[in-house]
Design a protein around this motif. Sequence first.
Motif, PDB file in Angstrom:
ATOM      1  N   LEU A 287       0.829  -1.208   0.000  1.00 35.54           N
ATOM      2  CA  LEU A 287       0.000   0.000   0.000  1.00 35.54           C
ATOM      3  C   LEU A 287       0.860   1.253   0.000  1.00 35.54           C
ATOM      4  N   GLN A 288       1.907   1.259   0.809  1.00 34.08           N
ATOM      5  CA  GLN A 288       2.737   2.454   0.910  1.00 34.08           C
ATOM      6  C   GLN A 288       3.288   2.848  -0.458  1.00 34.08           C
ATOM      7  N   ARG A 289       3.799   1.864  -1.200  1.00 34.35           N
ATOM      8  CA  ARG A 289       4.362   2.177  -2.509  1.00 34.35           C
ATOM      9  C   ARG A 289       3.275   2.631  -3.480  1.00 34.35           C
ATOM     10  N   LYS A 290       2.175   1.897  -3.529  1.00 33.65           N
ATOM     11  CA  LYS A 290       1.107   2.226  -4.482  1.00 33.65           C
ATOM     12  C   LYS A 290       0.468   3.574  -4.161  1.00 33.65           C
ATOM     13  N   ALA A 291       0.274   3.837  -2.871  1.00 35.97           N
ATOM     14  CA  ALA A 291      -0.348   5.104  -2.483  1.00 35.97           C
ATOM     15  C   ALA A 291       0.555   6.279  -2.832  1.00 35.97           C
ATOM     16  N   GLN A 292       1.855   6.112  -2.625  1.00 39.16           N
ATOM     17  CA  GLN A 292       2.777   7.190  -2.987  1.00 39.16           C
ATOM     18  C   GLN A 292       2.768   7.446  -4.495  1.00 39.16           C
ATOM     19  N   GLU A 293       2.695   6.364  -5.272  1.00 40.00           N
ATOM     20  CA  GLU A 293       2.603   6.525  -6.727  1.00 40.00           C
ATOM     21  C   GLU A 293       1.319   7.256  -7.109  1.00 40.00           C
ATOM     22  N   LEU A 294       0.209   6.897  -6.445  1.00 34.72           N
ATOM     23  CA  LEU A 294      -1.075   7.512  -6.774  1.00 34.72           C
ATOM     24  C   LEU A 294      -1.087   8.990  -6.397  1.00 34.72           C
ATOM     25  N   ILE A 295      -0.453   9.337  -5.283  1.00 37.10           N
ATOM     26  CA  ILE A 295      -0.375  10.739  -4.875  1.00 37.10           C
ATOM     27  C   ILE A 295       0.438  11.547  -5.888  1.00 37.10           C
ATOM     28  N   ARG A 296       1.542  10.962  -6.371  1.00 36.91           N
ATOM     29  CA  ARG A 296       2.342  11.661  -7.390  1.00 36.91           C
ATOM     30  C   ARG A 296       1.524  11.860  -8.671  1.00 36.91           C
ATOM     31  N   GLN A 297       0.769  10.844  -9.045  1.00 39.75           N
ATOM     32  CA  GLN A 297      -0.068  10.966 -10.239  1.00 39.75           C
ATOM     33  C   GLN A 297      -1.159  12.016 -10.031  1.00 39.75           C
ATOM     34  N   ALA A 298      -1.758  12.029  -8.830  1.00 38.57           N
ATOM     35  CA  ALA A 298      -2.793  13.017  -8.532  1.00 38.57           C
ATOM     36  C   ALA A 298      -2.230  14.435  -8.594  1.00 38.57           C
ATOM     37  N   ALA A 299      -0.988  14.602  -8.135  1.00 35.26           N
ATOM     38  CA  ALA A 299      -0.361  15.921  -8.185  1.00 35.26           C
ATOM     39  C   ALA A 299      -0.124  16.354  -9.629  1.00 35.26           C
ATOM     40  N   ARG A 300       0.357  15.422 -10.474  1.00 36.65           N
ATOM     41  CA  ARG A 300       0.606  15.761 -11.884  1.00 36.65           C
ATOM     42  C   ARG A 300      -0.675  16.104 -12.613  1.00 36.65           C
ATOM     43  N   GLU A 301      -1.739  15.379 -12.330  1.00 39.03           N
ATOM     44  CA  GLU A 301      -2.989  15.546 -13.067  1.00 39.03           C
ATOM     45  C   GLU A 301      -4.002  16.429 -12.336  1.00 39.03           C
ATOM     46  N   GLU A 302      -3.613  16.926 -11.158  1.00 35.11           N
ATOM     47  CA  GLU A 302      -4.487  17.788 -10.348  1.00 35.11           C
ATOM     48  C   GLU A 302      -5.826  17.113 -10.080  1.00 35.11           C
ATOM     49  N   ARG A 303      -5.772  15.881  -9.551  1.00 33.36           N
ATOM     50  CA  ARG A 303      -6.969  15.114  -9.204  1.00 33.36           C
ATOM     51  C   ARG A 303      -7.061  14.970  -7.688  1.00 33.36           C
ATOM     52  N   PRO A 304      -8.272  14.881  -7.151  1.00 37.59           N
ATOM     53  CA  PRO A 304      -8.425  14.633  -5.712  1.00 37.59           C
ATOM     54  C   PRO A 304      -8.360  13.142  -5.394  1.00 37.59           C
ATOM     55  N   LEU A 305      -8.027  12.850  -4.157  1.00 35.89           N
ATOM     56  CA  LEU A 305      -8.046  11.481  -3.651  1.00 35.89           C
ATOM     57  C   LEU A 305      -8.797  11.461  -2.324  1.00 35.89           C
ATOM     58  N   ALA A 306      -9.533  10.377  -2.087  1.00 39.35           N
ATOM     59  CA  ALA A 306     -10.149  10.150  -0.776  1.00 39.35           C
ATOM     60  C   ALA A 306      -9.497   8.918  -0.169  1.00 39.35           C
ATOM     61  N   PHE A 307      -9.124   9.020   1.092  1.00 34.54           N
ATOM     62  CA  PHE A 307      -8.345   7.997   1.783  1.00 34.54           C
ATOM     63  C   PHE A 307      -9.171   7.511   2.964  1.00 34.54           C
ATOM     64  N   GLY A 308      -9.464   6.209   3.016  1.00 33.11           N
ATOM     65  CA  GLY A 308     -10.292   5.675   4.082  1.00 33.11           C
ATOM     66  C   GLY A 308      -9.587   4.588   4.875  1.00 33.11           C
TER      67      GLY A 308
END
Length: 450
Positions: A287-308
């Motif tokens: 999870l740590q690796r995948k979540a960090q990748e997703l956060i980087r992608q969200a930053a590049r594409e200016e997308r929101p994420l919800a974390f539960g």
Amino acid sequence: MTSGTPLYRNHVLLLSQSFFIKDNRAELLLHAHKYDFDILFFDELSRFVEAVARDDEGNLYVIDLDALHNMQSDMQDSRKTLMLGELLQRLPGDHSYVYLQSARQGGRFLLQQRLVDSNCLAYAEKPIANDVLVDKLFNLFVQQKRGDLVRMMVLGDAPGLDPDALLRQRIELIPHADAQTLHVRVKEVQPDIVLVTDAEYRRTEALVRVLKKNIEADPVREVVLAQCRPDDALSMNALASGFDAVLPAGTPGLLAPQLVNRANKIRVNKDLIGKDRATGLLNKVGLQRKAQELIRQAAREERPLAFGVLDIDKFKTINDTWGHHFGDIVIKRLSLALGAQLAEGDLLSRFGGEEFVLVFWNCTLEQGWGRLDAMRQAFGAIPFEVKPGEVRHFSFSGGMAAYPACRSENELFLRADAMLYEAKQGGRNRICPAPAPQRVAGTQAAADAL
């Protein structure tokens, strides 16, 4: 327990001696269920062959060769002991098999050769402890899966690499042209393989040292040299400087299959390191690796994420009342209920014990609350038969956080975990924070749960 969803996603079909089944059945099943697969036992060859022929689900087919001594041929003389040749002839040829054999059989090379030339997926020697056998079978399930996409960054002109053909093998090729910025691009993309041609290495010899010394470098990542021109001295220097492998690339068509093999091994290693064996979901490391990748992608594409973050309510009471094996079933059912409602790009992890983490891609906090609350209701509707005629329902509580309000994976987790604590303190079976206009408590508490 009653539900239309299959409890176990994978199955092992085992042809074995009756005493092996009788003495090991209960313990084998107990271990297998923890690894999210079931075992179906057979002591008749004809029934086993029929079941294998009907099966197309990617399951495993295990044959105890000692069973031959207790089985009779039904092709000619029914009193004749079944021979290995007849067994191999009768097995469906479009499947592969795992063979269990004695140490004496294992010492016969010609027997091993015959097995591996006859659709052998793997063989193992007995005696083998039940937990060890189950662990090995689980590894085979992992290896048979196509698995996640492997990302390969290429510096230089590597011959014979077809991006479309590699993509069909679940390998994404990412070209990069500038050696001086390779380390920056690797940090951004986090590829699984970095392929450097010998021409680029000659020009910038410090490449691999710069990549490997980064404290954030992925230990699973391989940095590989594609050697287009034979040069033993260059190969020795490359390995000494930190390259994981030197692959010959001068012959057309030689480089691609070597990379496919390495990608498959990386994929298996990532699964074994980054996934929970009981549920097949991401574990804390994955999870740590995948979540960090997703956060980087969200930053590049200016997308929101919800974390539960969610936690099964009163799980210790479930274990204490109905046993840990039943608790494992509750966890498995929850993982299936959550996974059924994931969207493309979402992440789901069994973070530890009865705690799970979800990351919803391109999703606001309010949208994430709605999706997690729908999952809560779906899980609460599942009937669990705790004993014949007695059904209970269980619940979970959850906490939510959002990106970009929280900027890092750690910050997201801490915020969501704090909200989970608030949900527990507020009466359980709810998601916090509830959307501002609603501020509703959870739906009907699982009154009949505990």
